[in-house]
Design a protein around this motif. Structure first.
Motif, PDB file in Angstrom:
ATOM      1  N   ILE A 189       0.883  -1.173   0.000  1.00  0.00           N
ATOM      2  CA  ILE A 189       0.000   0.000   0.000  1.00  0.00           C
ATOM      3  C   ILE A 189       0.925   1.229   0.000  1.00  0.00           C
ATOM      4  CG2 ILE A 189      -2.107  -0.978   0.945  1.00  0.00           C
ATOM      5  CD1 ILE A 189      -1.149  -0.380   3.740  1.00  0.00           C
ATOM      6  N   PRO A 190       1.500   1.563  -1.158  1.00  0.00           N
ATOM      7  CA  PRO A 190       2.664   2.444  -1.220  1.00  0.00           C
ATOM      8  C   PRO A 190       2.387   3.918  -0.962  1.00  0.00           C
ATOM      9  CG  PRO A 190       1.987   1.813  -3.428  1.00  0.00           C
ATOM     10  CD  PRO A 190       1.160   1.005  -2.491  1.00  0.00           C
ATOM     11  N   GLU A 191       1.132   4.364  -1.023  1.00  0.00           N
ATOM     12  CA  GLU A 191       0.837   5.789  -0.874  1.00  0.00           C
ATOM     13  C   GLU A 191      -0.339   5.975   0.078  1.00  0.00           C
ATOM     14  OE1 GLU A 191      -0.133   7.078  -4.759  1.00  0.00           O
ATOM     15  OE2 GLU A 191       1.919   6.960  -5.534  1.00  0.00           O
ATOM     16  N   GLU A 192      -0.492   7.196   0.537  1.00  0.00           N
ATOM     17  CA  GLU A 192      -1.648   7.536   1.359  1.00  0.00           C
ATOM     18  C   GLU A 192      -2.935   7.225   0.597  1.00  0.00           C
ATOM     19  OE1 GLU A 192      -3.376  11.293   4.021  1.00  0.00           O
ATOM     20  OE2 GLU A 192      -1.702  11.588   2.596  1.00  0.00           O
ATOM     21  N   HIS A 193      -3.901   6.655   1.294  1.00  0.00           N
ATOM     22  CA  HIS A 193      -5.211   6.246   0.786  1.00  0.00           C
ATOM     23  C   HIS A 193      -5.179   4.898   0.046  1.00  0.00           C
ATOM     24  CE1 HIS A 193      -6.315  10.245   1.954  1.00  0.00           C
ATOM     25  NE2 HIS A 193      -5.651  10.820   0.957  1.00  0.00           N
ATOM     26  N   CYS A 194      -4.008   4.286  -0.107  1.00  0.00           N
ATOM     27  CA  CYS A 194      -3.976   2.931  -0.678  1.00  0.00           C
ATOM     28  C   CYS A 194      -4.464   1.937   0.363  1.00  0.00           C
ATOM     29  CB  CYS A 194      -2.551   2.571  -1.118  1.00  0.00           C
ATOM     30  SG  CYS A 194      -1.999   3.423  -2.598  1.00  0.00           S
ATOM     31  N   TYR A 195      -5.067   0.857  -0.123  1.00  0.00           N
ATOM     32  CA  TYR A 195      -5.588  -0.162   0.790  1.00  0.00           C
ATOM     33  C   TYR A 195      -5.321  -1.554   0.226  1.00  0.00           C
ATOM     34  CZ  TYR A 195      -9.502  -0.774  -2.472  1.00  0.00           C
ATOM     35  OH  TYR A 195     -10.254  -1.026  -3.583  1.00  0.00           O
ATOM     36  N   MET A 196      -5.374  -2.532   1.113  1.00  0.00           N
ATOM     37  CA  MET A 196      -5.426  -3.927   0.683  1.00  0.00           C
ATOM     38  C   MET A 196      -6.508  -4.635   1.486  1.00  0.00           C
ATOM     39  SD  MET A 196      -1.960  -5.611   2.251  1.00  0.00           S
ATOM     40  CE  MET A 196      -1.412  -5.360   3.929  1.00  0.00           C
ATOM     41  N   LYS A 197      -7.148  -5.582   0.817  1.00  0.00           N
ATOM     42  CA  LYS A 197      -8.193  -6.398   1.437  1.00  0.00           C
ATOM     43  C   LYS A 197      -7.589  -7.743   1.828  1.00  0.00           C
ATOM     44  CE  LYS A 197     -11.203  -8.338  -1.247  1.00  0.00           C
ATOM     45  NZ  LYS A 197     -10.959  -9.806  -1.051  1.00  0.00           N
ATOM     46  N   VAL A 198      -7.815  -8.141   3.051  1.00  0.00           N
ATOM     47  CA  VAL A 198      -7.280  -9.398   3.571  1.00  0.00           C
ATOM     48  C   VAL A 198      -8.455 -10.284   3.970  1.00  0.00           C
ATOM     49  CG1 VAL A 198      -5.882 -10.460   5.370  1.00  0.00           C
ATOM     50  CG2 VAL A 198      -5.185  -8.256   4.396  1.00  0.00           C
ATOM     51  N   ASP A 199      -8.625 -11.407   3.273  1.00  0.00           N
ATOM     52  CA  ASP A 199      -9.675 -12.366   3.624  1.00  0.00           C
ATOM     53  C   ASP A 199      -9.062 -13.453   4.491  1.00  0.00           C
ATOM     54  OD1 ASP A 199     -11.593 -10.994   2.163  1.00  0.00           O
ATOM     55  OD2 ASP A 199     -11.109 -12.068   0.323  1.00  0.00           O
ATOM     56  N   TYR A 200      -9.578 -13.589   5.704  1.00  0.00           N
ATOM     57  CA  TYR A 200      -9.000 -14.467   6.713  1.00  0.00           C
ATOM     58  C   TYR A 200     -10.123 -15.232   7.393  1.00  0.00           C
ATOM     59  CZ  TYR A 200      -6.363 -15.718  10.972  1.00  0.00           C
ATOM     60  OH  TYR A 200      -5.761 -16.383  12.021  1.00  0.00           O
ATOM     61  N   GLY A 201     -10.252 -16.526   7.026  1.00  0.00           N
ATOM     62  CA  GLY A 201     -11.377 -17.292   7.547  1.00  0.00           C
ATOM     63  C   GLY A 201     -12.686 -16.685   7.091  1.00  0.00           C
ATOM     64  N   ARG A 202     -13.604 -16.510   8.012  1.00  0.00           N
ATOM     65  CA  ARG A 202     -14.875 -15.895   7.638  1.00  0.00           C
ATOM     66  C   ARG A 202     -14.810 -14.375   7.695  1.00  0.00           C
ATOM     67  NH1 ARG A 202     -16.338 -18.843  12.148  1.00  0.00           N
ATOM     68  NH2 ARG A 202     -17.675 -20.090  10.809  1.00  0.00           N
ATOM     69  N   GLU A 203     -13.673 -13.833   8.061  1.00  0.00           N
ATOM     70  CA  GLU A 203     -13.530 -12.392   8.155  1.00  0.00           C
ATOM     71  C   GLU A 203     -12.869 -11.804   6.905  1.00  0.00           C
ATOM     72  OE1 GLU A 203     -15.062 -11.004  10.373  1.00  0.00           O
ATOM     73  OE2 GLU A 203     -15.191 -12.388  12.064  1.00  0.00           O
ATOM     74  N   SER A 204     -13.184 -10.553   6.637  1.00  0.00           N
ATOM     75  CA  SER A 204     -12.517  -9.775   5.597  1.00  0.00           C
ATOM     76  C   SER A 204     -12.123  -8.445   6.220  1.00  0.00           C
ATOM     77  CB  SER A 204     -13.449  -9.548   4.402  1.00  0.00           C
ATOM     78  OG  SER A 204     -12.782  -8.866   3.361  1.00  0.00           O
ATOM     79  N   ILE A 205     -10.874  -8.043   6.000  1.00  0.00           N
ATOM     80  CA  ILE A 205     -10.311  -6.887   6.697  1.00  0.00           C
ATOM     81  C   ILE A 205      -9.731  -5.915   5.678  1.00  0.00           C
ATOM     82  CG2 ILE A 205      -8.516  -6.167   8.340  1.00  0.00           C
ATOM     83  CD1 ILE A 205      -8.832  -9.056   9.536  1.00  0.00           C
ATOM     84  N   LEU A 206      -9.956  -4.639   5.902  1.00  0.00           N
ATOM     85  CA  LEU A 206      -9.360  -3.584   5.094  1.00  0.00           C
ATOM     86  C   LEU A 206      -8.199  -2.967   5.866  1.00  0.00           C
ATOM     87  CD1 LEU A 206     -12.491  -1.667   3.720  1.00  0.00           C
ATOM     88  CD2 LEU A 206     -11.002  -3.248   2.475  1.00  0.00           C
ATOM     89  N   ILE A 207      -7.037  -2.920   5.228  1.00  0.00           N
ATOM     90  CA  ILE A 207      -5.872  -2.263   5.815  1.00  0.00           C
ATOM     91  C   ILE A 207      -5.524  -1.082   4.934  1.00  0.00           C
ATOM     92  CG2 ILE A 207      -3.449  -2.519   6.462  1.00  0.00           C
ATOM     93  CD1 ILE A 207      -4.057  -5.468   7.036  1.00  0.00           C
ATOM     94  N   ILE A 208      -5.485   0.102   5.518  1.00  0.00           N
ATOM     95  CA  ILE A 208      -5.428   1.357   4.764  1.00  0.00           C
ATOM     96  C   ILE A 208      -4.224   2.165   5.231  1.00  0.00           C
ATOM     97  CG2 ILE A 208      -6.700   3.463   4.173  1.00  0.00           C
ATOM     98  CD1 ILE A 208      -9.208   1.726   5.311  1.00  0.00           C
ATOM     99  N   ARG A 209      -3.522   2.735   4.273  1.00  0.00           N
ATOM    100  CA  ARG A 209      -2.379   3.575   4.616  1.00  0.00           C
ATOM    101  C   ARG A 209      -2.816   5.024   4.782  1.00  0.00           C
ATOM    102  NH1 ARG A 209       3.686   3.030   2.202  1.00  0.00           N
ATOM    103  NH2 ARG A 209       4.668   4.681   3.440  1.00  0.00           N
ATOM    104  N   GLY A 210      -2.385   5.612   5.883  1.00  0.00           N
ATOM    105  CA  GLY A 210      -2.649   7.019   6.126  1.00  0.00           C
ATOM    106  C   GLY A 210      -1.442   7.856   5.764  1.00  0.00           C
ATOM    107  N   GLU A 211      -1.234   8.919   6.495  1.00  0.00           N
ATOM    108  CA  GLU A 211      -0.102   9.798   6.236  1.00  0.00           C
ATOM    109  C   GLU A 211       1.191   9.135   6.683  1.00  0.00           C
ATOM    110  OE1 GLU A 211       1.333  14.387   7.265  1.00  0.00           O
ATOM    111  OE2 GLU A 211      -0.595  13.610   7.978  1.00  0.00           O
TER     112      GLU A 211
END
Length: 472
Positions: free
Chosen positions: A79-101
């Motif tokens: 997630i190389p820049e601010e506002h970039c995100y990746m979605k991580v699907d883990y078991g029955r959960e799905s998680i958003l990881i987002i880059r800030g400043e």
């Protein structure tokens, strides 16, 4: 001279057995390579075979272990820049990881607080806000509810609740991103432990970028899958053609750290004892992998050694003398570290094989319901630029070696595929046989040798969670 006294095939010298509990390491090592104290995990047979196929055990694992531990899931440069995100699907959960400043990161469950719909489908992207596809509720990328259509149709008692995205604990170490489903999980640094963190202090992981990413579902239990990748006992039989000509699987260093993390150092540019025996000790010239390492060290082709015994020293000398031209600072690495393969495991679900120029990162995520299914990913991270990495680490033709463009993963059908590379392919071909065998009523349980001590360590930590001692 190798760090293991008497190694390198010197006639008349009796080599030590480094897999025995209390061998003494040759002095003068550096770069976190020091041998860790031996931990005796006993000799008991592990006979509770149902842990490999029981749905009840899997449900308990999700409750006691998989939702409690820190889980490594990616890298800050994914997630190389601010506002970039990746979605991580883990078991029955799905998680958003987002880059800030800057290097700030935050994480949220990928679920709308209106009716529970998942919001984001893409693995990677960039967005200042996210809109639920069902009823168009939208959220800022710091998790706040920004807009809900028809607000006037909701009673105030509903609107006064917390309708923001639910946060997830997230942290990073040397660029690697971790999350935990447990809001009360302890600090990540404590989980990794001081000795583990210090052991890889020389590696500049923070400046690595992802250059390869394949994902696949395996028809095996997650623990059965991981077991094959934290021991080298199988190398001489499973990888006789690919690894033994360039890697010693016998004279290795096994280290065990706090909280289930571990390391094995495999000497590279040194053929395995089994390979040398198979050719009666007569190795003609040097092979292509040795030439690749010499090239990576900036050694001119006309100066390549003609004997394998001289390759390791030539690679070390080349990297030391050419580090400025190669764009590296190798001063923090020991000599052996410039060549050898460091197989590191981060309990419970990941390993990485580290070289100064690149890392092969693997993870095995359990299925949410099926104990005979594992969601596998293989990712290669390399230093920025056109550095040369070991041949078992493939590079995608579309990869941006500077890391400005995010590489999308490839999803593979079935088991296997040449896209996994020849070494992992050999493991994948064998693992299903392991799964079938451990379910046999004729199998009385696992009997581990000292070359498989990290398997015993893995289950020692596993049972601490499963029996409640780890979270007491």
């Amino acid at each position: 001279m190798s760090r293991f006294t008497g190694r390198m095939g010197q006639a008349g010298v009796m080599p030590i057995d480094p897999w025995t509990p209390n061998y003494e390491q040759a002095p003068g090592v550096a770069g976190g390579q020091e041998k860790q104290p031996y931990i005796d995990f006993g000799t008991d047979r592990l006979s509770d075979n149902e842990k490999y196929y029981s749905s009840d055990v899997l449900a308990k694992e999700w409750d006691k272990l998989l939702s409690k531990a820190w889980i490594v899931c990616g890298h800050i440069n994914d997630i190389p820049e601010e506002h970039c995100y990746m979605k991580v699907d883990y078991g029955r959960e799905s998680i958003l990881i987002i880059r800030g400043e800057g290097d700030d990161i935050r994480a949220f469950y990928n679920v709308c607080q209106h009716r529970g719909t998942r919001i984001v489908k893409d693995d990677f992207g960039k967005a200042r806000s996210f809109t639920c596809p069902y009823h168009a509720w939208s959220f800022t990328n710091d998790g706040k509810l920004a807009h809900l259509p028809g607000r006037e149709t909701f009673r105030e008692e509903v609107l006064c609740r917390n309708l923001d995205l639910e946060p997830v604990r997230v942290d990073q170490w040397k660029g690697w991103i971790f999350f935990s489903l447990d809001p009360n999980v302890g600090p990540l640094d404590d989980y990794l432990g001081e000795r583990f963190r210090a052991s890889v202090g020389a590696y500049d992981f923070r400046n690595f970028v992802r250059v390869y990413d394949v994902r696949q579902t395996w028809t095996t239990n997650w623990k059965a899958s991981i077991e094959a990748f934290i021991e080298g006992y199988h190398v001489s039989s499973v990888h006789s053609a690919t690894l033994t000509p360039v890697m010693d699987d016998y004279y290795t260093q096994h280290d065990m750290y706090e909280n289930g993390h571990g390391r094995t150092i495999f000497p590279f540019m040194e053929p395995a004892q089994s390979y040398l025996r198979s050719v009666d000790g007569k190795v003609e010239g040097i092979n292509e992998e040795m030439k690749l390492f010499l090239k990576a060290a900036g050694v001119p082709e006309d100066d390549y050694p003609t004997k394998w015994q001289d390759v390791k020293a030539a690679v070390i000398k080349g990297k030391r003398e050419n580090q400025a031209k190669l764009g590296f600072d190798f001063s923090g690495f020991s000599d052996d570290q410039l060549v050898d393969d460091w197989n590191m495991s981060m309990f419970p679900l990941a390993t990485f094989n580290a070289h100064p120029e690149g890392v092969l990162f693997q993870r095995w995520w359990p299925d949410e319901e099926d104990p005979r299914k594992t969601h596998y990913s293989l990712q290669i991270y390399a230093m920025r630029g056109e550095c040369v990495i070991p041949s078992y680490m493939p590079i995608h033709p579309d990869a941006d070696r500077e890391g400005k463009k995010v590489l999308q993963p490839m999803y593979l059908e079935g088991m296997g595929s040449e896209a996994l590379g020849p070494v992992v392919m050999e493991d994948v071909a064998f693992v299903p046989q392991f799964q079938k065998g451990i379910e046999s009523r004729g199998f009385r349980g696992a009997n581990y040798g000292e070359q498989e001590v990290r398997n015993r360590q893995f289950y020692h930590e596993y049972y601490r969670y499963m029996n409640g001692a780890r979270n007491a």
